[in-house]
Scaffold this motif. Structure first.
Motif, PDB file in Angstrom:
ATOM      1  N   UNK A 146       0.830  -1.207   0.000  1.00  0.00           N
ATOM      2  CA  UNK A 146       0.000   0.000   0.000  1.00  0.00           C
ATOM      3  C   UNK A 146       0.868   1.262   0.000  1.00  0.00           C
ATOM      4  N   UNK A 147       1.219   1.715  -1.186  1.00  0.00           N
ATOM      5  CA  UNK A 147       2.098   2.874  -1.361  1.00  0.00           C
ATOM      6  C   UNK A 147       1.447   3.803  -2.376  1.00  0.00           C
ATOM      7  N   UNK A 148       1.358   5.074  -2.072  1.00  0.00           N
ATOM      8  CA  UNK A 148       0.751   6.039  -3.003  1.00  0.00           C
ATOM      9  C   UNK A 148       1.717   6.485  -4.091  1.00  0.00           C
ATOM     10  N   UNK A 149       2.986   6.656  -3.734  1.00  0.00           N
ATOM     11  CA  UNK A 149       3.973   7.220  -4.664  1.00  0.00           C
ATOM     12  C   UNK A 149       5.154   6.271  -4.756  1.00  0.00           C
ATOM     13  N   UNK A 150       5.262   5.556  -5.892  1.00  0.00           N
ATOM     14  CA  UNK A 150       6.286   4.522  -6.066  1.00  0.00           C
ATOM     15  C   UNK A 150       7.335   4.927  -7.086  1.00  0.00           C
ATOM     16  N   UNK A 151       8.581   4.574  -6.767  1.00  0.00           N
ATOM     17  CA  UNK A 151       9.704   4.768  -7.685  1.00  0.00           C
ATOM     18  C   UNK A 151      10.498   3.473  -7.739  1.00  0.00           C
ATOM     19  N   UNK A 152      11.005   3.121  -8.886  1.00  0.00           N
ATOM     20  CA  UNK A 152      11.931   1.996  -9.011  1.00  0.00           C
ATOM     21  C   UNK A 152      13.322   2.588  -9.196  1.00  0.00           C
ATOM     22  N   UNK A 153      14.267   2.106  -8.403  1.00  0.00           N
ATOM     23  CA  UNK A 153      15.647   2.558  -8.473  1.00  0.00           C
ATOM     24  C   UNK A 153      16.484   1.363  -8.908  1.00  0.00           C
ATOM     25  N   UNK A 154      16.936   1.364 -10.160  1.00  0.00           N
ATOM     26  CA  UNK A 154      17.787   0.293 -10.677  1.00  0.00           C
ATOM     27  C   UNK A 154      19.238   0.751 -10.524  1.00  0.00           C
ATOM     28  N   UNK A 155      19.770   0.538  -9.332  1.00  0.00           N
ATOM     29  CA  UNK A 155      21.123   1.002  -9.034  1.00  0.00           C
ATOM     30  C   UNK A 155      21.652   0.311  -7.783  1.00  0.00           C
ATOM     31  N   UNK A 156      22.906  -0.020  -7.743  1.00  0.00           N
ATOM     32  CA  UNK A 156      23.809   0.026  -8.883  1.00  0.00           C
ATOM     33  C   UNK A 156      23.448  -1.075  -9.875  1.00  0.00           C
ATOM     34  N   UNK A 157      23.294  -0.701 -11.107  1.00  0.00           N
ATOM     35  CA  UNK A 157      22.897  -1.645 -12.142  1.00  0.00           C
ATOM     36  C   UNK A 157      24.064  -2.602 -12.399  1.00  0.00           C
ATOM     37  N   UNK A 158      23.876  -3.874 -12.083  1.00  0.00           N
ATOM     38  CA  UNK A 158      24.946  -4.870 -12.199  1.00  0.00           C
ATOM     39  C   UNK A 158      24.833  -5.729 -13.454  1.00  0.00           C
ATOM     40  N   UNK A 159      23.662  -5.699 -14.075  1.00  0.00           N
ATOM     41  CA  UNK A 159      23.446  -6.477 -15.292  1.00  0.00           C
ATOM     42  C   UNK A 159      22.218  -5.911 -16.001  1.00  0.00           C
ATOM     43  N   UNK A 160      21.982  -6.388 -17.174  1.00  0.00           N
ATOM     44  CA  UNK A 160      20.783  -5.989 -17.912  1.00  0.00           C
ATOM     45  C   UNK A 160      19.549  -6.456 -17.127  1.00  0.00           C
ATOM     46  N   UNK A 161      18.584  -5.561 -16.968  1.00  0.00           N
ATOM     47  CA  UNK A 161      17.348  -5.889 -16.255  1.00  0.00           C
ATOM     48  C   UNK A 161      16.165  -5.577 -17.162  1.00  0.00           C
ATOM     49  N   UNK A 162      15.225  -6.490 -17.224  1.00  0.00           N
ATOM     50  CA  UNK A 162      13.987  -6.276 -17.963  1.00  0.00           C
ATOM     51  C   UNK A 162      12.896  -5.935 -16.951  1.00  0.00           C
ATOM     52  N   UNK A 163      12.478  -4.682 -16.939  1.00  0.00           N
ATOM     53  CA  UNK A 163      11.465  -4.207 -15.986  1.00  0.00           C
ATOM     54  C   UNK A 163      10.079  -4.066 -16.617  1.00  0.00           C
ATOM     55  N   UNK A 164       9.938  -4.412 -17.883  1.00  0.00           N
ATOM     56  CA  UNK A 164       8.691  -4.139 -18.600  1.00  0.00           C
ATOM     57  C   UNK A 164       7.444  -4.643 -17.892  1.00  0.00           C
ATOM     58  N   UNK A 165       7.508  -5.811 -17.289  1.00  0.00           N
ATOM     59  CA  UNK A 165       6.295  -6.357 -16.651  1.00  0.00           C
ATOM     60  C   UNK A 165       5.928  -5.615 -15.363  1.00  0.00           C
ATOM     61  N   UNK A 166       6.812  -4.732 -14.880  1.00  0.00           N
ATOM     62  CA  UNK A 166       6.567  -3.997 -13.641  1.00  0.00           C
ATOM     63  C   UNK A 166       6.236  -2.519 -13.870  1.00  0.00           C
ATOM     64  N   UNK A 167       6.277  -2.076 -15.106  1.00  0.00           N
ATOM     65  CA  UNK A 167       6.152  -0.643 -15.397  1.00  0.00           C
ATOM     66  C   UNK A 167       4.725  -0.231 -15.721  1.00  0.00           C
ATOM     67  N   UNK A 168       3.888  -0.275 -14.744  1.00  0.00           N
ATOM     68  CA  UNK A 168       2.509   0.183 -14.872  1.00  0.00           C
ATOM     69  C   UNK A 168       2.514   1.693 -14.582  1.00  0.00           C
ATOM     70  N   UNK A 169       2.270   2.542 -15.602  1.00  0.00           N
ATOM     71  CA  UNK A 169       2.347   3.990 -15.380  1.00  0.00           C
ATOM     72  C   UNK A 169       1.339   4.526 -14.374  1.00  0.00           C
ATOM     73  N   UNK A 170       0.300   3.761 -14.082  1.00  0.00           N
ATOM     74  CA  UNK A 170      -0.660   4.197 -13.072  1.00  0.00           C
ATOM     75  C   UNK A 170      -0.127   3.945 -11.657  1.00  0.00           C
ATOM     76  N   UNK A 171       0.924   3.122 -11.539  1.00  0.00           N
ATOM     77  CA  UNK A 171       1.438   2.757 -10.216  1.00  0.00           C
ATOM     78  C   UNK A 171       2.893   3.149  -9.992  1.00  0.00           C
ATOM     79  N   UNK A 172       3.667   3.324 -11.036  1.00  0.00           N
ATOM     80  CA  UNK A 172       5.085   3.688 -10.909  1.00  0.00           C
ATOM     81  C   UNK A 172       5.257   5.115 -11.410  1.00  0.00           C
ATOM     82  N   UNK A 173       5.733   6.001 -10.531  1.00  0.00           N
ATOM     83  CA  UNK A 173       5.866   7.411 -10.893  1.00  0.00           C
ATOM     84  C   UNK A 173       7.152   7.710 -11.654  1.00  0.00           C
TER      85      UNK A 173
END
Length: 194
Positions: A146-173
């Protein structure tokens, strides 16, 4: 709007590959800190948002944005006895914004105050991921929290990451991507929109 770093406690325990070259450990070593970085301790700035100036008004005015726990993790177990006071400060300063990043999103539910509901309107939470394994473990928990304002922080990026399945613009700011940090710095302002 001013941005201020607020570290009510300092020190952390490494828990994943993204912690291997932690900037907090490097900075403490560079400054010759005598207390181990892995020892979590309250700081002198614990009540920073509540400080008053000489006129007895808030030192940090309404609208100040506080970057919380950038030399630790708000959800670290060692701070369980202090966290309720931090939530109380955030409630009292509901005229300001607060955000924190965590690698311990799996502890989020047990660390919330009783009145959290679907999230405080003045708090943004960022989930840190450094590789696909941690993204696939942490982000489902993060998206269900239950979070109103969400951010994903990909850091330190250690390898290629596929975030597409998590990128809901209604939930990730916002999504922030970066490498290892060379020094502790005040974080850049994020487009949080709250």
């Amino acid at each position: 709007m001013d941005s201020v770093t607020w570290n009510p406690w300092h020190g952390c325990r490494k828990i994943s590959a993204g912690c291997r070259h932690c900037y907090v450990y490097r900075e403490d070593a560079a400054f010759g800190t005598t207390v181990a970085t892995s020892e979590v301790r309250r700081t002198a700035s614990f009540y920073l948002p509540l400080q008053l100036n000489r006129r007895k008004v808030w030192k940090y005015p309404s609208g100040t944005e506080f970057a919380l726990c950038f030399t630790s993790d708000l959800l670290i177990e060692e701070a369980d006895g202090w966290r309720d006071e931090v939530w109380d400060i955030i409630r009292r300063r509901n005229d300001c914004r607060f955000f924190f990043f965590t690698k311990r999103i799996d502890r989020f539910a047990e660390c919330l105050p009783l009145d959290w509901g679907d999230g405080y309107p003045n708090v943004g939470v960022g989930c840190t991921v450094e590789n696909q394994d941690r993204a696939d473990y942490r982000l489902p928990i993060f998206l269900d929290a239950p979070i109103r304002h969400r951010m994903i922080i990909a850091a330190p990026l250690l390898e290629r990451i596929d975030l597409r399945s998590y990128l809901d613009p209604a939930r990730i700011m916002s999504v922030s991507v970066g490498g290892e940090v060379g020094q502790i710095c005040t974080p850049a302002r994020l487009p949080l929109g709250y």
